[in-house]
Design a protein around this motif. Structure first.
Motif, PDB file in Angstrom:
ATOM      1  N   ALA A  67      14.336  37.510  67.604  1.00 21.51           N
ATOM      2  CA  ALA A  67      15.099  36.389  67.051  1.00 21.51           C
ATOM      3  C   ALA A  67      14.351  35.755  65.894  1.00 21.51           C
ATOM      4  N   THR A  68      15.101  35.287  64.899  1.00 25.44           N
ATOM      5  CA  THR A  68      14.483  34.619  63.755  1.00 25.44           C
ATOM      6  C   THR A  68      14.369  33.126  64.048  1.00 25.44           C
ATOM      7  N   GLY A  69      13.333  32.495  63.502  1.00 24.85           N
ATOM      8  CA  GLY A  69      13.111  31.079  63.736  1.00 24.85           C
ATOM      9  C   GLY A  69      12.832  30.787  65.193  1.00 24.85           C
ATOM     10  N   ASN A  70      12.077  31.679  65.838  1.00 20.28           N
ATOM     11  CA  ASN A  70      11.904  31.635  67.280  1.00 20.28           C
ATOM     12  C   ASN A  70      10.804  30.648  67.667  1.00 20.28           C
ATOM     13  N   THR A  71      11.094  29.381  67.670  1.00 22.54           N
ATOM     14  CA  THR A  71      10.111  28.359  68.019  1.00 22.54           C
ATOM     15  C   THR A  71      10.703  27.465  69.091  1.00 22.54           C
ATOM     16  N   SER A  72       9.834  26.903  69.917  1.00 24.51           N
ATOM     17  CA  SER A  72      10.278  26.044  71.001  1.00 24.51           C
ATOM     18  C   SER A  72       9.123  25.172  71.442  1.00 24.51           C
ATOM     19  N   SER A 129      15.094  28.277  76.032  1.00 21.56           N
ATOM     20  CA  SER A 129      16.334  28.603  75.323  1.00 21.56           C
ATOM     21  C   SER A 129      17.036  27.352  74.828  1.00 21.56           C
ATOM     22  N   LEU A 130      17.000  26.280  75.617  1.00 25.12           N
ATOM     23  CA  LEU A 130      17.679  25.050  75.226  1.00 25.12           C
ATOM     24  C   LEU A 130      16.969  24.321  74.100  1.00 25.12           C
ATOM     25  N   THR A 131      15.655  24.476  74.005  1.00 23.03           N
ATOM     26  CA  THR A 131      14.877  23.765  72.985  1.00 23.03           C
ATOM     27  C   THR A 131      14.520  24.638  71.794  1.00 23.03           C
ATOM     28  N   ARG A 132      14.914  25.895  71.834  1.00 25.96           N
ATOM     29  CA  ARG A 132      14.538  26.842  70.772  1.00 25.96           C
ATOM     30  C   ARG A 132      15.576  26.827  69.667  1.00 25.96           C
ATOM     31  N   ARG A 133      15.086  26.828  68.436  1.00 28.46           N
ATOM     32  CA  ARG A 133      15.950  26.979  67.270  1.00 28.46           C
ATOM     33  C   ARG A 133      15.777  28.415  66.788  1.00 28.46           C
ATOM     34  N   ALA A 134      16.694  29.257  67.159  1.00 24.76           N
ATOM     35  CA  ALA A 134      16.570  30.668  66.807  1.00 24.76           C
ATOM     36  C   ALA A 134      17.946  31.263  66.595  1.00 24.76           C
ATOM     37  N   GLU A 135      18.012  32.227  65.694  1.00 22.69           N
ATOM     38  CA  GLU A 135      19.253  32.945  65.430  1.00 22.69           C
ATOM     39  C   GLU A 135      19.149  34.338  66.029  1.00 22.69           C
TER      40      GLU A 135
END
Length: 749
Positions: free
Chosen positions: A459-464, A532-538
């Motif tokens: 996933a891109t932008g995979n941060t949490s 998953s709920l706090t992650r900003r990912a595409e």
């Protein structure tokens, strides 16, 4: 020829390679044309100084279309065309190998390509140790003298899971003979039935090494269930080791013509794998002083110790790390030196576990004690096979299949043995429901791992923030081991099962197993939901496709999905799956055996399952859909068999769930290998998860008043499913297009 005094030729021969030389890019191109297109080739700079294990990592790993380290390059058949283009371009631009006296060759200019001096980290020396065993045999590598670049090498190809190199053949190790030009430029004919080489005098010398049998992964690799990418490639140093790309102390390195070719391959889009070498040394010294410095760096590192350390996965559990690996790695080396393959060790592990299950089935205390001891012995062999594969770089499609199935087969066969033993022991305790419950819970845990990692690994932008907190906790030493133990990985789990089998009863063993696995499942699933709920990912298209394949949807769900086509929603898919699973499980429990209520709930479940997959699974919690479907299907079978009170129904249900679970594990490992799920015709033929659920509930309603009718129906369904799934699975995994999937990250949950 190699620089005077160098053991490069002998090092290459110890790896099973043939050694020949070519004068320049045009000579190498001409030589490549004589090598059959289905074989692997390699180039080695004659001034190379490095550990033998560095060459082994760079030149004999069959998993990559191309691989390189400083001064050495190898390509598989699928990348041969790109290598030829690179060599042709170099020849047309007048690029040549370094010329000059040994120890002080001139530096050649390479228009359009930079030398990659730091690509692989230090690898060193002609004085380096050979590393213990003969390594891959057959195949070839050629090296030139002080005036020439490396020569060609041939060996089988490996699979690459994505891109234009996907679907290439995967084989186990270099084999066959190589042809190249000797120092005078004269073509030399080699007997393709054995490995041969040219000694420094240019005389053909037979190499007695022979190709080893097929290879195998770790009980490893892969990434054991749930992980998709290795945390550290084989050969990576332990924490604190020098980072890849470090040079030998005080050495700047000469320009290498071979590195320039590797750079051209990179520019052409060929994925050139560069193994992490850590404290190993790989160098192409520019002069005698740098050569001496590199040789000293080689002598300072025992590459056999590095090789043994790298044979152990980087993220094993506490029990495996401290109670098994300290000695199993030496068992792996013992096996390698005696020509045993990982597949043979894996088979021995399976047989040991089956004998353990048979001992447990006796229902006697000596049988239970023997079963516990043999289960631990099976686990030691299970660790050894993966360590042997990494130690000798033996990987194969058959090994990948064995690795993907045998761990589960061993554990679930042991559950069945315990259930049989409990029935035969004094009092005739029936624990089949507990055994089936343990299998259902364990399989659902694995599907959670698989689905989450497939959904998020690219996933891109995979941060949490949750992931950041996890990273901070990992910086506190004791929390790492505590968190690995909480999830009850295979080492801790099998140790617990073995001890409880030996000293308690099967019922107590299953109670402890169910409680431990349930707590582990709650811990891991809750953490992943928070991430998953706090992650900003595409989510990528590949991940969406993998999740769709993991759902295992059949004709009923597909028909509903087409009729209820919708746009992607954030939480509609998991909500529909939750409602469907709850409906069929609650209805089955409330209606009981023989009622038509479970059938109606199963039909409702099929409708909601279709709604769940009516749009691409791109929502943050959509990875929960596959495990929810597994829980619904397996749980329905368990409840019906337990409520039926029909003799033999629970063992038959155990066999049915085992057959379906095998299909789901097979799907996972195909997806991880980049080849996608099993053929859609197979998924449709076996009904999909919702179709099987409807069939089982209907069988319970129709056959409830017939003696043994439900048991016979479950047995027949299990046999039919097992036959269909196994035929397709075996066909795939022994085919040339099957991927070699190996776990390098840690042990399965």
């Amino acid at each position: 020829m190699p620089v005077a005094g160098s053991s490069l030729g002998d090092d290459l021969r110890s790896l099973g390679f043939d050694v020949r030389t070519a004068a320049d890019a045009a000579g190498v191109t001409e030589e490549l044309a004589a090598v059959p297109a289905h074989e692997r080739v390699a180039l080695v700079d004659p001034r190379f100084v490095g550990h033998v294990h560095a060459l082994r990592l760079a030149l004999t790993d069959p998993r990559f279309p191309a691989a390189a380290t400083r001064g050495a390059l190898t390509v598989q058949p699928e990348a041969r065309t790109a290598l030829t283009r690179a060599l042709t371009a170099a020849a047309h631009q007048g690029e040549t190998a370094p010329a000059g006296a040994a120890g002080g060759p001139e530096r050649a200019s390479v228009p359009g390509a930079d030398a990659r001096d730091g690509d692989a980290g230090p690898v060193g020396g002609d004085a380096g140790p050979s590393g213990g065993d003969a390594g891959p045999s057959g195949g070839a590598v050629a090296s030139g003298d002080g005036h020439r670049p490396g020569a060609t090498v041939r060996a089988p190809g490996a699979v690459h899971a994505s891109g234009e190199y996907a679907g290439s053949p995967s084989r186990t190790r270099p084999s066959g003979a190589a042809t190249a030009l000797d120092a005078s430029g004269t073509a030399a004919a080699l007997d393709p039935s054995r490995a041969t080489a040219l000694d420094p005098a240019g005389t053909a010398a037979a190499d007695g090494s022979a190709p080893a049998p097929g290879a195998h992964p770790s009980g490893a690799a892969a990434a054991h269930p749930g992980e998709t990418a290795p945390a550290a490639a084989p050969g990576a140093a332990a924490p604190g080791a020098a980072a890849p790309g470090a040079a030998a102390p005080g050495a700047t390195g000469a320009h290498s013509w071979v590195d320039a070719i590797a750079a051209r391959l990179d520019a052409e889009g060929v994925p050139v794998h560069r193994p992490e070498l850590g404290v190993l040394v790989a160098a192409v010294p520019a002069d005698a002083r740098e050569r001496a410095t590199a040789a000293d760096a080689v002598a300072a590192v025992d590459d056999e110790r590095v090789r043994l350390r790298a044979a152990v996965k980087s993220r094993d559990g506490f029990f495996t790390t401290f109670c098994i690996s300290p000695y199993s790695r030496y068992i792996a080396r013992w096996c390698a030196r005696r020509g045993l393959t990982p597949n043979q060790v894996t088979t021995a592990s399976l047989l040991t576990a089956l004998i353990a299950a048979a001992c447990a089935a006796t229902g006697t205390r000596p049988g239970f004690v023997s079963a516990g001891v043999l289960l631990i012995a099976s686990f030691v062999l299970d660790c050894t096979d993966g360590q042997l594969a990494r130690y000798s770089l033996q990987y194969s499609t058959l090994g990948a299949w064995l690795d993907a199935t045998f761990d589960r087969a061993k554990e679930y066969a042991y559950y069945a043995g315990l259930a049989l033993g409990a029935a035969r022991a004094g009092g005739g305790d029936d624990v089949w429901a507990l055994a089936l419950g343990a299998m259902v819970l364990q399989t659902c845990r694995h599907v959670v791992d698989f689905a989450f990692n497939e959904a998020n690994h690219d996933a891109t932008g995979n941060t949490s923030p949750t992931a950041a907190l996890s990273g901070r906790l990992d910086s506190v030493g004791w929390t790492v081991w505590a968190r690995r133990m909480i999830v009850l990985p295979i080492g801790e789990r099998w140790a617990m099962i073995a001890v409880l089998t030996a000293f308690t009863t099967p019922r107590i063993t299953f109670y402890a197993l169910l409680v431990g696995c349930a707590l582990a499942a709650c811990y891991t699933t809750a953490g992943r939901v928070l991430r998953s709920l706090t992650r900003r990912a595409e989510r990528t298209d590949r991940a969406v496709r993998a999740l769709a394949e993991l759902t295992d949807s059949g004709p009923l769900a597909e028909a509903v999905a087409k009729a209820a086509a919708r746009g992607a929603g954030s939480y509609l898919a998991p909500l529909s799956a939750v409602l469907g699973a709850a409906a069929v499980l609650a209805g089955t429990a409330a209606g009981g055996f023989g009622s038509w209520l479970p059938v109606g709930c199963a039909v409702l479940y099929a409708v909601l399952a279709g709604v769940a997959v009516a749009a691409p699974l791109k929502g943050p919690l959509d990875w929960l859909v596959p495990p929810l479907f597994r829980a619904a299907e397996y749980g329905t079978i368990l409840i019906l068999a337990a409520r039926s009170e029909v003799n033999g129904a629970l063992p038959a249900a155990f066999g049915l769930v085992a057959a379906v679970a095998y299909h789901h594990y097979d799907t996972v490992y195909r997806i991880r290998g980049g080849t996608g799920a099993p053929p859609h015709r197979l998924v449709r033929a076996i009904g999909g998860h919702e179709g099987r659920t409807v069939v089982v509930t209907a069988a319970a309603a129709l056959l409830h008043d017939q003696n043994q009718g439900f048991t016979i129906a479950l047995t027949a369904l299990a046999a039919a499913l097992a036959l269909a799934v196994l035929i397709e699975s075996i066909r795939f995994w022994v085919s040339s297009g099957a991927p070699a999937v190996h776990d390098e990250t840690g042990e399965p949950a």
